[in-house]
Design an enzyme around this catalytic site. Structure first.
Site, PDB file in Angstrom:
ATOM      1  N   SER A   1       0.805  -1.214   0.000  1.00 22.02           N
ATOM      2  CA  SER A   1       0.000   0.000   0.000  1.00 22.02           C
ATOM      3  C   SER A   1       0.840   1.266   0.000  1.00 22.02           C
ATOM      4  CB  SER A   1      -0.916   0.019   1.232  1.00 22.02           C
ATOM      5  OG  SER A   1      -0.146  -0.006   2.413  1.00 22.02           O
ATOM      6  N   CYS A   2       2.166   1.119   0.084  1.00 21.51           N
ATOM      7  CA  CYS A   2       3.020   2.301   0.213  1.00 21.51           C
ATOM      8  C   CYS A   2       4.318   2.101  -0.529  1.00 21.51           C
ATOM      9  CB  CYS A   2       3.310   2.586   1.688  1.00 21.51           C
ATOM     10  SG  CYS A   2       4.458   3.948   1.949  1.00 21.51           S
ATOM     11  N   GLY A   3       4.628   3.036  -1.415  1.00 15.46           N
ATOM     12  CA  GLY A   3       5.850   2.920  -2.189  1.00 15.46           C
ATOM     13  C   GLY A   3       7.022   3.688  -1.625  1.00 15.46           C
TER      14      GLY A   3
ATOM     15  N   CYS B   1       7.581   3.818   1.905  1.00  7.39           N
ATOM     16  CA  CYS B   1       7.716   3.467   3.320  1.00  7.39           C
ATOM     17  C   CYS B   1       9.165   3.285   3.732  1.00  7.39           C
ATOM     18  CB  CYS B   1       6.939   2.185   3.610  1.00  7.39           C
ATOM     19  SG  CYS B   1       5.163   2.356   3.339  1.00  7.39           S
TER      20      CYS B   1
END
Length: 265
Positions: A108-110, A112
């Protein structure tokens, strides 16, 4: 490579329950090593890993050469827990390699794995765009992308990215459990085909945050159209870098957040 897996489940409501076999999109870790040293772990949907790696290293300013990367699969198991080593000459490693990520990037996060606030800053000249689109053009392109979403059709759990050229023709489309992974796969695919310069319009199936805008900017794609919402930072960056950013594109409606001159009334 397996992207969909069947699981037993119970569909329940206040009136009944039903045992069934449900199809889920596969999520599995991919460890990327650079020259034998662990760089990051990406949670992704298996398949097109070479494009994912190419697009990710391009967006992270680690490798931007036109020539293909040398990839070697180190480990593989039935659950698609892969380790792939990328060999890059020290002379070809970009400055992004010095901003080393921590060893996990969730689906869900590129960003992080970024270590400092300075690591998310973007530098460059605003994109110059002369292409204009109508709402009909945009809807037609979404219709094309939807037809390419085979994994979503089976699971309802994957994201998609599609990139079109000036003639509104599809030049690549990819799916993944991660929004940013789908974008990286598309960019990586065009890099391998030496067609990235043809990309003009990026469609994404979910929301748009900073990371998606930054990837489009590095790929020099001036128009981003999303099904869902856009974040404040995404809009700020889009305004600064000449990107037309559109959200909530559904049922012949859309919200234009930046550079509306690209859209025909």
């Amino acid at each position: 490579m397996e992207q969909v897996r069947a699981y037993h489940a119970i569909k329940a409501s206040n009136k009944s329950s039903l045992k069934l076999e449900d199809r889920l999109v596969v999520e599995a870790p991919l460890q990327i090593n650079i020259n034998g040293k662990a760089y990051t772990v990406v949670m992704r949907t298996p398949g097109d890993d070479e494009y994912l790696i190419r697009g990710l290293l391009f967006a992270e300013d680690i490798y931007k050469k036109r020539t293909s990367l040398h990839l070697e699969k180190i480990d593989d198991d039935e659950y698609h827990n892969n380790v792939i080593n990328v060999t890059v000459s020290q002379n070809d490693l970009g400055k992004g390699y010095l901003n080393k990520r921590t060893l996990l990037s969730v689906s869900s996060c590129g960003i992080c794995g970024k270590q400092e606030i300075e690591d998310i800053k973007i530098e460059g000249t605003a994109l110059d765009n002369r292409l204009q689109l109508s709402l009909i053009d945009i809807q037609s392109m979404f219709d094309v992308m939807i037809k390419e979403q085979n994994t979503f059709e089976l699971t309802g759990g994957s994201h998609a990215c599609a990139i079109f050229n000036d003639d509104k023709k599809l030049i690549t489309s990819m799916e993944d459990i991660g929004r940013h992974n789908a974008v990286d796969k598309c960019v990586g695919n065009l890099l391998e085909l030496n067609k990235l310069s043809e990309g003009s319009i990026m469609l994404v199936s979910g929301r748009v945050s900073y990371e998606i805008v930054s990837k489009a900017f590095f790929a020099k794609i001036p128009i981003i159209v999303a099904v869902s919402a856009c974040s404040s930072l995404a809009v700020d960056f889009a305004k600064e870098f000449g990107i037309c950013l559109i959200g909530f594109t559904r049922q012949n409606k859309m919200t234009i957040y930046s550079n509306p001159q690209y859209i025909l009334e």
